[in-house]
Each structure stands twice: as structure tokens, then as C-alpha cells.
Design an enzyme around this catalytic site. Structure first.
Site, PDB file in Angstrom:
ATOM      1  N   ASP A 178       0.736  -0.822   0.069  1.00 33.11           N
ATOM      2  CA  ASP A 178       0.210   0.077   0.770  1.00 33.11           C
ATOM      3  C   ASP A 178       1.338   1.333  -0.306  1.00 33.11           C
ATOM      4  O   ASP A 178       1.667   1.459   0.904  1.00 33.11           O
ATOM      5  CB  ASP A 178      -0.676  -0.114   1.291  1.00 33.11           C
ATOM      6  CG  ASP A 178      -2.090  -1.248   1.382  1.00 33.11           C
ATOM      7  OD1 ASP A 178      -1.490  -2.366   0.363  1.00 33.11           O
ATOM      8  OD2 ASP A 178      -2.325  -0.824   2.226  1.00 33.11           O
ATOM      9  N   TRP A 203       6.074 -10.670   1.622  1.00 30.76           N
ATOM     10  CA  TRP A 203       5.493  -9.791   3.011  1.00 30.76           C
ATOM     11  C   TRP A 203       5.461 -10.117   4.242  1.00 30.76           C
ATOM     12  O   TRP A 203       6.271 -11.527   4.247  1.00 30.76           O
ATOM     13  CB  TRP A 203       3.997  -9.634   2.752  1.00 30.76           C
ATOM     14  CG  TRP A 203       2.958  -8.922   3.517  1.00 30.76           C
ATOM     15  CD1 TRP A 203       2.467  -8.304   3.445  1.00 30.76           C
ATOM     16  CD2 TRP A 203       2.748  -9.227   4.750  1.00 30.76           C
ATOM     17  NE1 TRP A 203       2.115  -7.702   4.655  1.00 30.76           N
ATOM     18  CE2 TRP A 203       1.767  -7.799   5.085  1.00 30.76           C
ATOM     19  CE3 TRP A 203       2.657 -10.132   5.773  1.00 30.76           C
ATOM     20  CZ2 TRP A 203       0.762  -7.836   6.379  1.00 30.76           C
ATOM     21  CZ3 TRP A 203       2.487 -10.276   7.474  1.00 30.76           C
ATOM     22  CH2 TRP A 203       1.858  -9.044   7.928  1.00 30.76           C
ATOM     23  N   GLU A 212     -11.319  -1.744   3.726  1.00 28.11           N
ATOM     24  CA  GLU A 212      -9.919  -1.000   4.203  1.00 28.11           C
ATOM     25  C   GLU A 212      -9.741   0.272   3.154  1.00 28.11           C
ATOM     26  O   GLU A 212     -10.322   0.502   2.654  1.00 28.11           O
ATOM     27  CB  GLU A 212      -8.893  -2.223   3.605  1.00 28.11           C
ATOM     28  CG  GLU A 212      -8.689  -3.617   4.039  1.00 28.11           C
ATOM     29  CD  GLU A 212      -7.627  -4.536   4.086  1.00 28.11           C
ATOM     30  OE1 GLU A 212      -7.265  -5.435   4.272  1.00 28.11           O
ATOM     31  OE2 GLU A 212      -7.335  -4.586   2.411  1.00 28.11           O
TER      32      GLU A 212
END
Length: 499
Positions: free
Chosen positions: A42, A66, A222
């Protein structure tokens, strides 16, 4: 952001064996942002300061996957050329807990409402989600910077908002002038709710209202953001656009709502509609730079697909300027490649621009060698269908056309379609190999097609429909041609951006 992790794990489970020594340089973008190395997701903390765009982003400083979530940092004066900077807010690991620095925003506290400023200089304040997996809790933290955003000091009395929930994240903060307060939008993902909070000092927050559930509710909400946009360019007619990211039917989805915000409550003008920011299968977690004079420039993360890359993983989208326009169906969001970004691209590649016109397509496709041989170009096209039922472009094409991606328009169906069948099988789910978008047209069609090694951005018409996807062409599949017997390409501006 938890939707991200679950989808990533699923994608990784179906990847073929991959060695870190494998050369994937053919897919490294030239004009989409990537970290120098390792994982990104993001965009965070987007802010424009002293002539520079600051891009913070979710980042793993240690690995190409990640994890170890921290805020990476880069700056640019033109949204094309980026300076990579050290990690701005690192994860915090102590004997008792680990705190990951999840998504959020940043504001310049010009009036020093927070009291964090020094020597008369306004502080930069980051507002972000602290994810503490051992406690199964997400809460909202703040940190401040007195060195122009290079480093941040966490607020001693964090968290500033804590609902003692496992899923409560992604604060986006702005100054609301009419109500003279900071306003935060933050998601309660599994309730499909955006909460709005208000504060006078960025430290003490009060609940203003809730929005939702509404629209698409099959997956967690989100990364909410709320921005004011002028209707049809009229600054005296403002509507507010609320964006929310979630998992869609074919992957990432960002929906948007249009309505009014009075400093407390957001009211949706189209409660029965599901409106989509991007119609592809990769665009996610987008938030805007809030600029002067009502300009809002959106950038999102292109969620990685079924192909490993090294030493980087993940890229950002082309930055997009946002506008609201009146259509036959009501107000709708329009997007165009950022004017700042476009100017920089055209200046950099001014000697590699080709202008073609009045090309009539016969029974044979017309190759476009002007696009180069490196899968890095920007085509701005206007064409009429004429007698053709289908017309458009074949990209990432090898010599015998056994590998290609088709970007075309189907006149009888009034659809834009993107056919990945010959190129991305095994990397995309079978249901995503052919993707279509409703696109009504009564005259000439306009398409902007931006290919950047491993990404495909399409802006249709005047930006009323946008499509983004990831592609991984073979080394020898870089050809481009136009097709559609009986169609006429009135204008073809081709900017070859290959090195």
C-alpha cells in the site's frame, strides 16, 4: 490490509519454483514506482512538501516477501523520477510485543495544533495503524517529524484511538476547513464500516459518525479515503468521494461513493449503485495526494500476480488526476494520467515520440514498430470502427502471434475487452483471462494504452473507465499491431519509453 496477506499467501502457494538468482529484469518497470529492492504494498502518507511529492509505502526492508511491515520512503518532483530514502518508520520489536507499521496518512500541521513543532516550524504528523499480532489488536498511532519527513518520533501516549479490536485500520486524515478540525476516516473491515473521527490537535479524537454497510460487501473494507472534488470543474459545486478497497469477484476492488460531507456525516447520493474505480484485477489500496487548487492525484498498489520477481516485488500504478463529471447516469469519477507525470514523461522521451494518422486497416493487421521492442510505451489513440465489429491493439506479441494480449473494442456488445488467453494462462485464474468492461460509444473511440514491462494501464474515452493489470510477456514477445478490417485510426501518438 489483512485481505492482502491472505490473498498473497494463496498466490504464493500456486507459484512455480523460483530461484532468487533467476533473471526477471525484463519485467522491471521503467516508469511505475518500485522500491530499490524487496517487497512493497500500500501507498501511505502521501503529501506534497516544498515542491516534492513524498511517497511512503508498506515495505519489508529485509526480504522480497510480505513481512516486517514498515514505512518505506521516496520523494519526487515530477512523479516519474524518484529518490529512494531510508525507512521512515520501522517496525518495533520488543521483548513483549511486535508492532508492525500498517497503512495510514501524513499531514503537515501548519498551525502546530499538535504541539509537536519546533523553532516555529510546522511538524509533519503521520497517522497509522499499529498492528500487534501477539495481542491480536489494531489501533491508531501517531508519530511526528521535525526533519521534513525523513524520520519520525512515536507519540508517547499512543494509541490515540483504540477499540480493542483485531481488525481496525488504515486511517486517512485531512484538515476540514469549514468545521476547523482534523477528520479521520478509518475502516472496521469485517463490519463493512468506515468510521469518521474528529480532532482539534491530532491527539484527542471523538467519533463523528459511521458510514456503511453499503455497496459491495463480499469482502472486508480497507484503506478508506474521502476527498472533495469539483463537479464539472466548477469550484463552487463540490461533492465528496469516499473510496474503499476490498476483495472483488476477480481480485482487488476499489469502490467509491459520491455524496456530501458536512464535517460530521457522509451521505451517499447513490445508495443502490456499486461504482468501481478500476475495472482490472490488480489495482488496490489507492489513496490521493491532496494538492492545492482542488487537484487530487491518486496512486495505488498493483497487487502482484502469479509470477515471482527479484530483487523487487510489487509496484505502484501510474498516478491519476481525479475529476467528477456529469453523465447520463449521474455523477461519475473520471481519471487521467497525472498532468505532472505526463509532462515529465513527454519531456524525457521527446525524441522517441511518433505521430501517425489516418490509418485504414485492411484484412491484415498493421504492425507498429514505432512502439519499440521493449514493452515500454504509451499509445494515445483515436479510431472509428467503420465496418469493423472488433478493432484495437495486439500487444506483447511474438513473431508467430502464438503469444499476444488483445485490447479491443466490440462494437455490437459495446464493450472494451482484454484477452490474456495466449499470454497469461497459468498466472491468472482462468476466469480472468478474458475481461470485459461496458463502454458505450456513439462516435470515435479514444484509448490510452500504457505498457511498462509488466503492467498494462488502459484509460478509455475521457477517463470514464480505467483498467489495470499485470502482465509477464516472454522475452521475445514485444510486438505491437492494430487490427480491425474496415476501421480507421484517426490518430496514433506513440511514445516509446524503452531505454
Amino acid at each position: 490490509m489483512k485481505y492482502i496477506t491472505s490473498l498473497i499467501l494463496l498466490l504464493f502457494s500456486v507459484l512455480t519454483a523460483f530461484s532468487q538468482s533467476t533473471d526477471t529484469s525484463q519485467w522491471r518497470p521503467l516508469y511505475h514506482f518500485t522500491a530499490a529492492k524487496n517487497w512493497i504494498n500500500d501507498p501511505n502518507g502521501l503529501i506534497f512538501l516544498n515542491g516534492e511529492y513524498h511517497l511512503y509505502y508498506q515495505h519489508n526492508p529485509f526480504e522480497n516477501k510480505w513481512g516486517h511491515m514498515s514505512w518505506g520512503h521516496a520523494t519526487s518532483r515530477d512523479l516519474l523520477n524518484w529518490k529512494h530514502l531510508p525507512v521512515a518508520i520501522p517496525e518495533v520489536v520488543s521483548k513483549d510485543t511486535t508492532t508492525w507499521i500498517f497503512s495510514g496518512s501524513a499531514v503537515l500541521d501548519t498551525k502546530n495544533t499538535s504541539g509537536f513543532g519546533k523553532n516555529g516550524k510546522a511538524p509533519l504528523v503521520a497517522v497509522y495503524t499499529a498492528d500487534q499480532p501477539a495481542q491480536k489488536k489494531e489501533s491508531q498511532f501517531i508519530a511526528y517529524s521535525n526533519d521534513g519527513g525523513l524520520s519520525f518520533t512515536p507519540y508517547a501516549k499512543n494509541p490515540v484511538i483504540d477499540l480493542h479490536r483485531k481488525n481496525f485500520r488504515d486511517p486517512n486524515v485531512f484538515w476540514h476547513q469549514p468545521s476547523q478540525q482534523w477528520v479521520m476516516s478509518v475502516a472496521v473491515p469485517d463490519d463493512f464500516i468506515v468510521k469518521f473521527y474528529g480532532s482539534k490537535d491530532l491527539k484527542d479524537w471523538s467519533l463523528l459518525s459511521d458510514f456503511g454497510p453499503s455497496g459491495y460487501k463480499k469482502h472486508d473494507w480497507e484503506c478508506p479515503s474521502l476527498v472533495p472534488l469539483a463537479v464539472d470543474g466548477n469550484p463552487s459545486h463540490i461533492k465528496w468521494v469516499l473510496m474503499v478497497s476490498s476483495g472483488g469477484d476477480k481480485g482487488p476492488l476499489i469502490q467509491y461513493f459520491i455524496g456530501d460531507f458536512d464535517g460530521k456525516t457522509f451521505k451517499n447520493d447513490y445508495p443502490e449503485k456499486i461504482l468501481t474505480v478500476d475495472y482490472g484485477d490488480t489495482f488496490y489500496a489507492a489513496i490521493p495526494w491532496r494538492m492545492d487548487k482542488g487537484v487530487h492525484t491518486l496512486i495505488g498498489w498493483l497487487m502482484p500476480g502469479g509470477q515471482e520477481t527479484s530483487p523487487w516485488k510489487g509496484q505502484m500504478s501510474v498516478p491519476r488526476d481525479l475529476s467528477l463529471k456529469t453523465t447520463s447516469e449521474g455523477l461519475r469519477l473520471f481519471q487521467q494520467p497525472s498532468a505532472v507525470f505526463s509532462k515529465a514523461v513527454k519531456a524525457k522521451y521527446v525524441n522517441k515520440q511518433h505521430v501517425l494518422s489516418h490509418i485504414v486497416i485492411g484484412s491484415q493487421d498493421r504492425p507498429l514498430p514505432e512502439a519499440g521492442k521493449g514493452n515500454a510505451y504509451w499509445i494515445d489513440a483515436e479510431f472509428s470502427m467503420g465496418e469493423a465489429s472488433r478493432a484495437g491493439f495486439k500487444i506483447a506479441q511474438n513473431a508467430d502471434a502464438s503469444k499476444e494480449i488483445i485490447v479491443g473494442y466490440d462494437a455490437p456488445k459495446q464493450e472494451l475487452y482484454v484477452d490474456f488467453t495466449r499470454s497469461e494462462r497459468g498466472r491468472k485464474p482462468d476466469g480472468n483471462l478474458l475481461q470485459t468492461i461496458s463502454l458505450k460509444s456513439s462516435g470515435n473511440l479514444k484509448l490510452q494504452i500504457m505498457v511498462d514491462k509488466s503492467s498494462l494501464d488502459i484509460f478509455a474515452g475521457h477517463g470514464e473507465k480505467v483498467f489495470t493489470s499485470l502482465i509477464y510477456p516472454d522475452q521475445d514477445a514485444a510486438g505491437v499491431s492494430v487490427f480491425g478490417a474496415g476501421s480507421k485510426f484517426i490518430k496514433l501518438n506513440i511514445l516509446n519509453m524503452d531505454k
